[in-house]
Design a protein around this motif. Structure first.
Motif, PDB file in Angstrom:
ATOM      1  N   PRO A 447       0.839  -1.204   0.000  1.00 12.47           N
ATOM      2  CA  PRO A 447       0.000   0.000   0.000  1.00 12.47           C
ATOM      3  C   PRO A 447       0.874   1.254   0.000  1.00 12.47           C
ATOM      4  O   PRO A 447       1.920   1.291   0.651  1.00 12.47           O
ATOM      5  CB  PRO A 447      -0.806  -0.133   1.291  1.00 12.47           C
ATOM      6  CG  PRO A 447       0.012  -1.019   2.165  1.00 12.47           C
ATOM      7  CD  PRO A 447       0.712  -1.980   1.245  1.00 12.47           C
ATOM      8  N   ALA A 448       0.454   2.260  -0.743  1.00  8.71           N
ATOM      9  CA  ALA A 448       1.241   3.490  -0.861  1.00  8.71           C
ATOM     10  C   ALA A 448       0.337   4.685  -0.625  1.00  8.71           C
ATOM     11  O   ALA A 448      -0.608   4.914  -1.375  1.00  8.71           O
ATOM     12  CB  ALA A 448       1.880   3.582  -2.246  1.00  8.71           C
ATOM     13  N   SER A 449       0.635   5.418   0.413  1.00  5.58           N
ATOM     14  CA  SER A 449      -0.155   6.610   0.717  1.00  5.58           C
ATOM     15  C   SER A 449       0.504   7.880   0.212  1.00  5.58           C
ATOM     16  O   SER A 449      -0.077   8.964   0.281  1.00  5.58           O
ATOM     17  CB  SER A 449      -0.367   6.719   2.229  1.00  5.58           C
ATOM     18  OG  SER A 449       0.889   6.777   2.898  1.00  5.58           O
ATOM     19  N   THR A 450       1.745   7.758  -0.270  1.00  8.06           N
ATOM     20  CA  THR A 450       2.464   8.937  -0.750  1.00  8.06           C
ATOM     21  C   THR A 450       2.843   8.766  -2.216  1.00  8.06           C
ATOM     22  O   THR A 450       2.840   7.664  -2.756  1.00  8.06           O
ATOM     23  CB  THR A 450       3.743   9.176   0.075  1.00  8.06           C
ATOM     24  OG1 THR A 450       4.585   8.018  -0.030  1.00  8.06           O
ATOM     25  CG2 THR A 450       3.404   9.433   1.536  1.00  8.06           C
ATOM     26  N   THR A 451       3.189   9.895  -2.832  1.00 10.23           N
ATOM     27  CA  THR A 451       3.534   9.935  -4.248  1.00 10.23           C
ATOM     28  C   THR A 451       4.896  10.590  -4.414  1.00 10.23           C
ATOM     29  O   THR A 451       5.260  11.493  -3.649  1.00 10.23           O
ATOM     30  CB  THR A 451       2.477  10.733  -5.045  1.00 10.23           C
ATOM     31  OG1 THR A 451       1.200  10.118  -4.856  1.00 10.23           O
ATOM     32  CG2 THR A 451       2.799  10.765  -6.528  1.00 10.23           C
ATOM     33  N   TYR A 470      11.014   1.535  -9.385  1.00  9.00           N
ATOM     34  CA  TYR A 470      10.576   2.071  -8.095  1.00  9.00           C
ATOM     35  C   TYR A 470       9.067   1.934  -7.958  1.00  9.00           C
ATOM     36  O   TYR A 470       8.560   1.527  -6.892  1.00  9.00           O
ATOM     37  CB  TYR A 470      11.002   3.533  -7.998  1.00  9.00           C
ATOM     38  CG  TYR A 470      10.528   4.248  -6.758  1.00  9.00           C
ATOM     39  CD1 TYR A 470      11.219   4.139  -5.566  1.00  9.00           C
ATOM     40  CD2 TYR A 470       9.381   5.047  -6.789  1.00  9.00           C
ATOM     41  CE1 TYR A 470      10.787   4.804  -4.422  1.00  9.00           C
ATOM     42  CE2 TYR A 470       8.944   5.713  -5.656  1.00  9.00           C
ATOM     43  CZ  TYR A 470       9.648   5.591  -4.471  1.00  9.00           C
ATOM     44  OH  TYR A 470       9.209   6.248  -3.343  1.00  9.00           O
ATOM     45  N   ALA A 471       8.324   2.277  -9.013  1.00  7.46           N
ATOM     46  CA  ALA A 471       6.863   2.162  -8.963  1.00  7.46           C
ATOM     47  C   ALA A 471       6.433   0.714  -8.784  1.00  7.46           C
ATOM     48  O   ALA A 471       5.486   0.421  -8.036  1.00  7.46           O
ATOM     49  CB  ALA A 471       6.266   2.744 -10.246  1.00  7.46           C
ATOM     50  N   MET A 472       7.126  -0.220  -9.440  1.00 11.16           N
ATOM     51  CA  MET A 472       6.731  -1.627  -9.344  1.00 11.16           C
ATOM     52  C   MET A 472       7.112  -2.242  -8.004  1.00 11.16           C
ATOM     53  O   MET A 472       6.451  -3.151  -7.520  1.00 11.16           O
ATOM     54  CB  MET A 472       7.364  -2.415 -10.503  1.00 11.16           C
ATOM     55  CG  MET A 472       6.708  -2.133 -11.849  1.00 11.16           C
ATOM     56  SD  MET A 472       7.333  -3.188 -13.184  1.00 11.16           S
ATOM     57  CE  MET A 472       8.887  -2.403 -13.588  1.00 11.16           C
ATOM     58  N   GLN A 473       8.173  -1.761  -7.384  1.00  8.47           N
ATOM     59  CA  GLN A 473       8.603  -2.342  -6.109  1.00  8.47           C
ATOM     60  C   GLN A 473       7.891  -1.735  -4.912  1.00  8.47           C
ATOM     61  O   GLN A 473       7.630  -2.417  -3.924  1.00  8.47           O
ATOM     62  CB  GLN A 473      10.116  -2.181  -5.947  1.00  8.47           C
ATOM     63  CG  GLN A 473      10.922  -3.086  -6.873  1.00  8.47           C
ATOM     64  CD  GLN A 473      12.364  -3.262  -6.413  1.00  8.47           C
ATOM     65  OE1 GLN A 473      12.651  -3.161  -5.228  1.00  8.47           O
ATOM     66  NE2 GLN A 473      13.249  -3.546  -7.345  1.00  8.47           N
ATOM     67  N   THR A 474       7.592  -0.441  -4.980  1.00 11.03           N
ATOM     68  CA  THR A 474       7.016   0.229  -3.806  1.00 11.03           C
ATOM     69  C   THR A 474       5.518   0.447  -3.912  1.00 11.03           C
ATOM     70  O   THR A 474       4.872   0.743  -2.901  1.00 11.03           O
ATOM     71  CB  THR A 474       7.688   1.593  -3.598  1.00 11.03           C
ATOM     72  OG1 THR A 474       7.348   2.464  -4.698  1.00 11.03           O
ATOM     73  CG2 THR A 474       9.201   1.457  -3.498  1.00 11.03           C
TER      74      THR A 474
END
Length: 698
Positions: A447-451, A470-474
């Motif tokens: 889950p990612a709450s930040t951009t 980075y997008a695929m891992q985090t």
């Protein structure tokens, strides 16, 4: 009009007999262009040989159809266009196809070759000058020397001229007042063309140079010359014409020497055009000494192959520049010899057989035209096919291993099956916004709450491989605002905050960013912040680099830029955004991608090498790091990520690591370089975000 044409076809003007001096003039024109393209300083104005060609073409094409025997407009158009197609396109199509093949074999994709294939494709249709005008690269820019199709701009101008020529010339064939009407139309067109050239030169000099409206007057000058003198039957006159002819020839030679890139096409081309017109006037039906000079067998031979020589010399020179180089006497002699060999082959086996083919002469003109158009279409399809299969036929490592070399890196992630994060392109008030977001993943992402937000120049885009991974891992989304050539907070204000074009894009990116970013998000600011040591075709002097870093102007500029950066970033830092400045990466004096293959390793561009002492680069970096430290002191929410120690772990910085390229060119990361930095980048962002959150916690 049909009946009027019929009334003059009984007594058309006899076509002008072959004039050897015309081929002599063509030889001088093509040799001047060849010398200029080989090494400009040898003949600084040699490029005006093209302007000489334009005038000759206008004169000769008028003379070649003045003896038209036929009836009606459509018959005349068929006669004219069938002749033009058989004259221009066979050699052009063969040259473009061969060039497309060798480009696919030897020229890798890069900024330096960005418009090459598009230029070549449009050259089949006589439209390459539009691509070159839109590229923003003027004819005299070093980058144009690496496009094997640049020279086709002049052919495009002629082909576009031929679209209107018969409509303006047909009244001439009617005779009587029709001849005055035709001459008047060409004169009006020439004046309008000069006006367009003057007006466009101020607003868009690249378009003024390349586009047909600004060149029409040169071709029209040749047509008007024929209309003034071509129908007369003067007897040989006094020998003083030889003196005038010599003066006109000297005028042309002066144009070859003295012409410079400014004020083209008008008044820059005026000297060459005037000299060409004067020489034809003096030699037309007036035999004398100058006829023997320009009719010398060697010149005439070169003049006869001048079209093929013009076609072939440029792609040969360009391919030499991409491979072994074109700087030494040996490579220059080899390139010239190869260009002449191909020109002779083209003239004897392509040009002449089709121009004089009995079958083509017997075919209806409409069939010849349709066959020519079909050949153009097939040729363009073949070139497009070669371009699409470059990866499988290329001899270059870059084409065979693109993920390793190009900054876009790998699109897949072995740890996340099915994942892809290729960017989505959006417009941000005229600027480019790339959004990297993982999609298609077979397993759920964290889950990612930040951009992550990014603003920068091409060096920000050179992190594309890292952003995708980075997008695929985090699971985080990356929004990257990019405008090539426009850094953000470069601490070199003349490159961003004092550059009107860049400032406009930066302001647009910031406005869009303010509508999206929220507390806890990360703002990453990578850009080129040191002066380049080299570009993709050559190295810069150490004196110039040091002036851009250590001069009083540079120091004062950095101080202004530091203060401006604090003001710009203050609102983001106060809003709880984590700001990360990128420390300057190593720079190099040679571009690895230009030297990666067996056929290019000995190119002179590779001579400066791919390593520099860490101490030397650190000296260039230190003023930027000091500026960052001052910004971070005033804005506690600002941190620094410095990839330099990772890319240069020893006393000598190298563009290679274990035989793999860390950089594509002298300063942009490679795909391999992106992959190397990825784990450190993720660790740094996670660590800084946690540290900043702790500082801000009550």
């Amino acid at each position: 009009m049909s009946s009027s044409l019929k009334s003059v076809t009984g007594s058309p003007l006899a076509p002008l007999p072959y004039q050897p001096y015309i081929d002599g003039m063509r030889a001088l024109a093509v040799l001047s262009v060849l010398i200029y393209h080989l090494h400009g300083p040898w003949l600084p104005g040699g490029f005006v040989g093209v302007d000489v060609f334009f005038v000759i073409s206008g004169f000769v094409v008028s003379a070649s159809i003045a003896g038209f025997k036929g009836r009606g407009l459509w018959q005349f158009l068929g006669y004219f266009y069938s002749r033009r197609i058989t004259r221009i396109f066979p050699a052009l199509i063969v040259c473009l196809l061969v060039t497309a093949l060798f480009s696919a074999l030897f020229i890798p994709a890069a900024w330096l070759s960005a418009v090459n294939q598009q230029t070549g494709f449009y050259a089949f249709f006589g439209l390459s000058n539009f691509i070159l005008a839109q590229s923003g690269r003027d004819y005299f820019a070093p980058a144009t020397e690496y496009n094997p199709y640049t020279h086709t701009w002049s052919l495009a101008v002629e082909e576009q001229f031929y679209l209107v020529f018969p409509l303006l010339f047909i009244a001439w064939l009617v005779g009587g007042r029709g001849r005055k009407l035709s001459a008047g139309l060409f004169a009006i067109g020439a004046l309008a063309s000069i006006g367009y050239a003057i007006w466009t030169l101020r607003s868009d000099p690249v378009a003024a140079f390349f586009l047909a409206p600004g060149r029409f007057w040169e071709l029209a000058a040749g047509v008007l010359l024929y209309q003034c003198i071509g129908q007369r039957r003067e007897q040989p006159t006094a020998r003083h014409w030889d003196g005038l002819a010599l003066a006109a020839l000297l005028l042309i030679l002066l144009a070859f020497i003295l012409s410079r890139s400014s004020n083209f096409p008008f008044p820059g081309a005026l000297l060459a055009v005037a000299g060409t017109l004067g020489l034809i006037i003096c030699l037309h039906r007036r035999p004398g000494f100058m006829h023997r000079v320009l009719g010398w067998r060697g010149l005439v031979m070169v003049g006869r192959i001048s079209y093929s020589l013009y076609l072939w010399h440029w792609p040969v020179f360009v391919l030499f520049r991409w491979t072994c180089g074109l700087e030494t006497a040996v490579t220059r002699l080899a390139a010239v010899a190869l260009a002449f060999l191909l020109a002779f082959a083209s003239y004897h086996w392509v040009e002449n057989p089709l121009r004089h083919a009995t079958l083509l002469r017997r075919l209806p003109k409409a069939v010849t035209i349709l066959a020519g158009l079909a050949a153009i279409g097939l040729g363009s399809w073949g070139a497009r096919l070669l371009d699409e299969h470059t990866a499988s036929i290329s001899l270059s490592q870059l084409s065979r291993q693109p993920e390793l070399w190009y900054p876009h890196g790998w699109s897949a992630n072995p740890q996340r099956p099915g994942c892809n994060a290729d960017p989505e392109y959006r417009n941000a008030e005229g600027g480019l916004l790339l959004i990297y977001q993982a999609r298609g993943c077979q397993e759920p992402l964290p889950p990612a709450s930040t951009t992550l937000y990014v603003i920068g120049d091409s060096h920000a885009l050179a992190y594309e491989g890292l952003f995708k991974q980075y997008a695929m891992q985090t699971g985080r989304t990356v929004h990257a605002y990019n405008n090539g050539g426009c850094p953000f907070i470069s601490l070199q204000p003349w490159r961003d905050s004092e550059n009107p074009g860049c400032l406009q894009h930066i302001d647009a990116a910031l406005r869009d960013l303010r509508t999206r970013i929220k507390p806890g998000d990360i703002l990453f600011l990578p850009s080129l912040r040191m002066p380049r040591l080299a570009d993709q075709w050559g190295v810069f002097s150490d004196e110039k680099v040091q002036e851009q870093v250590f001069s009083d102007r540079a120091i004062a500029g950095r101080q202004r830029a530091q203060a401006d950066a604090v003001e710009v970033l203050r609102e983001f830092a106060a809003g709880g955004v984590h700001i990360i400045l990128e420390g300057p990466k190593p720079l190099f004096k040679a571009p690895p991608f230009r030297c990666a293959d067996w056929f290019s390793r000995h190119n002179p561009v590779c001579a400066p090498g791919f390593s520099l002492p860490r101490e030397e680069l650190q000296a260039y970096r230190q003023p930027v790091l000091d500026g960052f430290a001052e910004i971070a002191r005033q804005l506690p929410g600002v941190g620094i990520w410095d990839p330099f120690p990772l890319l240069c772990p020893g006393a000598e910085c190298s563009a290679w690591r274990d035989g793999q390229p860390l950089f594509l060119d002298g300063d942009h990361l490679s795909g391999y370089g992106n992959q190397l930095l990825l784990p450190y980048f993720i660790h740094h962002l996670e660590t800084q975000a946690v540290d900043e959150d702790r500082k801000l916690a009550p």
